[in-house]
Design an enzyme around this catalytic site. Sequence first.
Site, PDB file in Angstrom:
ATOM      1  N   ARG A 228       1.063  -1.065   0.205  1.00  0.00           N
ATOM      2  CA  ARG A 228      -0.163  -0.347   0.133  1.00  0.00           C
ATOM      3  C   ARG A 228       0.753   1.227   0.005  1.00  0.00           C
ATOM      4  NH1 ARG A 228      -3.857  -2.928  -1.570  1.00  0.00           N
ATOM      5  NH2 ARG A 228      -5.646  -2.726  -0.143  1.00  0.00           N
ATOM      6  N   HIS A 276      -0.600  -0.081  -9.760  1.00  0.00           N
ATOM      7  CA  HIS A 276      -1.885  -1.039  -8.742  1.00  0.00           C
ATOM      8  C   HIS A 276      -2.120  -2.381  -9.487  1.00  0.00           C
ATOM      9  CE1 HIS A 276      -3.915  -1.059  -4.638  1.00  0.00           C
ATOM     10  NE2 HIS A 276      -3.936  -1.900  -5.638  1.00  0.00           N
TER      11      HIS A 276
HETATM   12  P1  NAP Z   1      -2.317 -11.271   4.825  1.00  0.00           P
HETATM   13  O1  NAP Z   1      -2.042 -13.115   4.527  1.00  0.00           O
HETATM   14  O2  NAP Z   1      -2.221 -11.099   5.658  1.00  0.00           O
HETATM   15  O3  NAP Z   1      -0.126 -10.801   5.740  1.00  0.00           O
HETATM   16  C1  NAP Z   1      -0.209 -10.271   6.317  1.00  0.00           C
HETATM   17  C2  NAP Z   1       1.629 -10.437   6.472  1.00  0.00           C
HETATM   18  O4  NAP Z   1       1.868  -9.681   7.159  1.00  0.00           O
HETATM   19  C3  NAP Z   1       1.183 -11.692   7.387  1.00  0.00           C
HETATM   20  O5  NAP Z   1       2.506 -12.302   7.925  1.00  0.00           O
HETATM   21  C4  NAP Z   1       1.831 -11.003   8.856  1.00  0.00           C
HETATM   22  O6  NAP Z   1       2.408 -11.736  10.186  1.00  0.00           O
HETATM   23  C5  NAP Z   1       2.671  -9.559   8.919  1.00  0.00           C
HETATM   24  N1  NAP Z   1       2.427  -8.665   9.661  1.00  0.00           N
HETATM   25  C6  NAP Z   1       1.177  -7.987   9.896  1.00  0.00           C
HETATM   26  N2  NAP Z   1       1.342  -7.184  10.306  1.00  0.00           N
HETATM   27  C7  NAP Z   1       2.689  -7.174  11.106  1.00  0.00           C
HETATM   28  C8  NAP Z   1       3.553  -5.857  12.071  1.00  0.00           C
HETATM   29  N3  NAP Z   1       3.286  -4.992  12.010  1.00  0.00           N
HETATM   30  N4  NAP Z   1       5.140  -6.581  12.140  1.00  0.00           N
HETATM   31  C9  NAP Z   1       5.641  -7.646  11.708  1.00  0.00           C
HETATM   32  N5  NAP Z   1       4.823  -7.997  10.537  1.00  0.00           N
HETATM   33  C10 NAP Z   1       3.128  -7.996  10.067  1.00  0.00           C
HETATM   34  O7  NAP Z   1      -2.746 -10.696   3.831  1.00  0.00           O
HETATM   35  P2  NAP Z   1      -1.823 -11.180   2.015  1.00  0.00           P
HETATM   36  O8  NAP Z   1      -2.452 -11.532   1.631  1.00  0.00           O
HETATM   37  O9  NAP Z   1      -0.344 -11.626   2.571  1.00  0.00           O
HETATM   38  O10 NAP Z   1      -1.762  -9.088   1.858  1.00  0.00           O
HETATM   39  C11 NAP Z   1      -0.894  -8.359   2.083  1.00  0.00           C
HETATM   40  C12 NAP Z   1      -1.500  -7.040   1.752  1.00  0.00           C
HETATM   41  O11 NAP Z   1      -0.385  -6.907   0.170  1.00  0.00           O
HETATM   42  C13 NAP Z   1      -2.446  -6.706   1.717  1.00  0.00           C
HETATM   43  O12 NAP Z   1      -3.409  -6.412   2.639  1.00  0.00           O
HETATM   44  C14 NAP Z   1      -2.506  -5.478   0.466  1.00  0.00           C
HETATM   45  O13 NAP Z   1      -2.361  -4.143   1.613  1.00  0.00           O
HETATM   46  C15 NAP Z   1      -1.364  -5.739  -0.503  1.00  0.00           C
HETATM   47  N6  NAP Z   1      -2.142  -5.937  -1.807  1.00  0.00           N
HETATM   48  C16 NAP Z   1      -1.757  -5.818  -2.816  1.00  0.00           C
HETATM   49  C17 NAP Z   1      -2.077  -6.041  -4.281  1.00  0.00           C
HETATM   50  C18 NAP Z   1      -2.089  -4.823  -5.453  1.00  0.00           C
HETATM   51  O14 NAP Z   1      -2.123  -5.426  -6.100  1.00  0.00           O
HETATM   52  N7  NAP Z   1      -0.739  -4.253  -4.884  1.00  0.00           N
HETATM   53  C19 NAP Z   1      -3.065  -7.347  -4.305  1.00  0.00           C
HETATM   54  C20 NAP Z   1      -3.690  -7.660  -3.004  1.00  0.00           C
HETATM   55  C21 NAP Z   1      -2.575  -7.962  -1.640  1.00  0.00           C
HETATM   56  P3  NAP Z   1       1.554 -12.574  10.657  1.00  0.00           P
HETATM   57  O15 NAP Z   1       1.972 -14.215   9.610  1.00  0.00           O
HETATM   58  O16 NAP Z   1       2.182 -12.960  11.960  1.00  0.00           O
HETATM   59  O17 NAP Z   1       0.298 -12.742  11.596  1.00  0.00           O
HETATM   60  C1  GLV Z   2      -5.539  -4.630  -4.069  1.00  0.00           C
HETATM   61  O1  GLV Z   2      -4.902  -3.373  -4.203  1.00  0.00           O
HETATM   62  C2  GLV Z   2      -5.999  -6.093  -3.086  1.00  0.00           C
HETATM   63  O2  GLV Z   2      -6.375  -5.831  -2.182  1.00  0.00           O
HETATM   64  O3  GLV Z   2      -5.874  -7.347  -2.803  1.00  0.00           O
END
Ligand code: NAP
Ligand code: GLV
Length: 313
Positions: A228, A276
């Site tokens: 983000r 994005h």
């Molecule tokens: P997720 O499964 O919820 O994983 C989040 C990870 O971040 C987990 O490993 C979590 O730790 C860690 N985390 C959260 N807060 C933390 C902190 N304060 N300190 C250290 N580690 C922390 O999320 P995801 O599905 O992988 O997605 C991640 C992010 O990618 C989304 O929230 C979104 O903003 C972004 N995204 C971007 C796009 C794009 O097109 N640019 C697309 C999809 C997603 P734990 O494992 O210990 O809980």
């Molecule tokens: C895209 O940015 C998502 O959070 O899926």
Amino acid sequence: MNIIFYEQNTNVDAWLGGLKRELPDADLRLWQPGDTAPADYAIVWKAPRELFANQPDLKAVFNLGAGVDAILDVERKEPGTLPPNALLVRLEDSGMAQQMVEYAKYCVLRYLRRFDEYEAEQREKRWTRLPQHTRSAFTVGVLGLGVLGGEVAKGLLDLGVPVRGYSRSAKSIEGIDVYAGADQFDAFLHDVKVLINLLPHTPDTEGILNARTFGKLAHGAYVVNVARGPHLVDADLLASLDSGQISAATLDVFHTEPLPQDHPLWTHPRVSVTPHISAETLREESIVQIAAKIKALARGERIGGIVDFARGY
Ligand code: NAP
Ligand code: GLV
């Protein structure tokens, strides 16, 4: 069961058609302003407050993305926006992990083999053979080892570079050097050559890509932000690019999207910008996942992807 759908910039007919195919007994409708008829489930992306205001009995709100920062931000600023008993459910992978792995691998390879520099050399018609980076010292650090970060970290292993990961809770992933919690943050950053951000945007992670963080990386490191925009302190990145502490950055997300025309990141010679797109919501995969979760909830079963409001993701 009644289901409302809201997403402004999409092919609504294709979404409603796909959901109808998966949930033939459901009454599905596109939510429009003024619609106050009760619904059991809402499937939304960036829905207006009004949608929720008249839906106190929603059982679950399905967010059409992995990140729930936008919807939680509204709830934080105006508590009570979301119906009190509704679960908030995010997308889990649904085809995003493969896209994210591709994007991350592309960035790491581009910097490892110095294609970014050769592109600049070509623009100047210069035939220069640059020394190769040492692969064993080209450590990649992945911030966030969740659904997407975990797959990215594993996917990078076939490039033969050392891979580290950082998360809130401790993990064990074969081949990945893992670090957890604020106490291990600096150790995680130490000597990292490519930092890839896949954290959720929460009050704890906002601004985490800042001058202090950049200063702990290897000199001349690379930054890839695919999570983000508010994770990055733009001015700190620009200053670190100027000082040479950061060699180059690839940014897919920004504080304001679309990135404003006059923003210096558009034209910086060592910043690559994408709009994005690192992992887009794929319609078919998302429909199948959400429909399966609605059926599971209707049977009284547990589902994955439920957002913890206190953690913020
Ligand atoms: P997720 O499964 O919820 O994983 C989040 C990870 O971040 C987990 O490993 C979590 O730790 C860690 N985390 C959260 N807060 C933390 C902190 N304060 N300190 C250290 N580690 C922390 O999320 P995801 O599905 O992988 O997605 C991640 C992010 O990618 C989304 O929230 C979104 O903003 C972004 N995204 C971007 C796009 C794009 O097109 N640019 C697309 C999809 C997603 P734990 O494992 O210990 O809980
Ligand atoms: C895209 O940015 C998502 O959070 O899926």
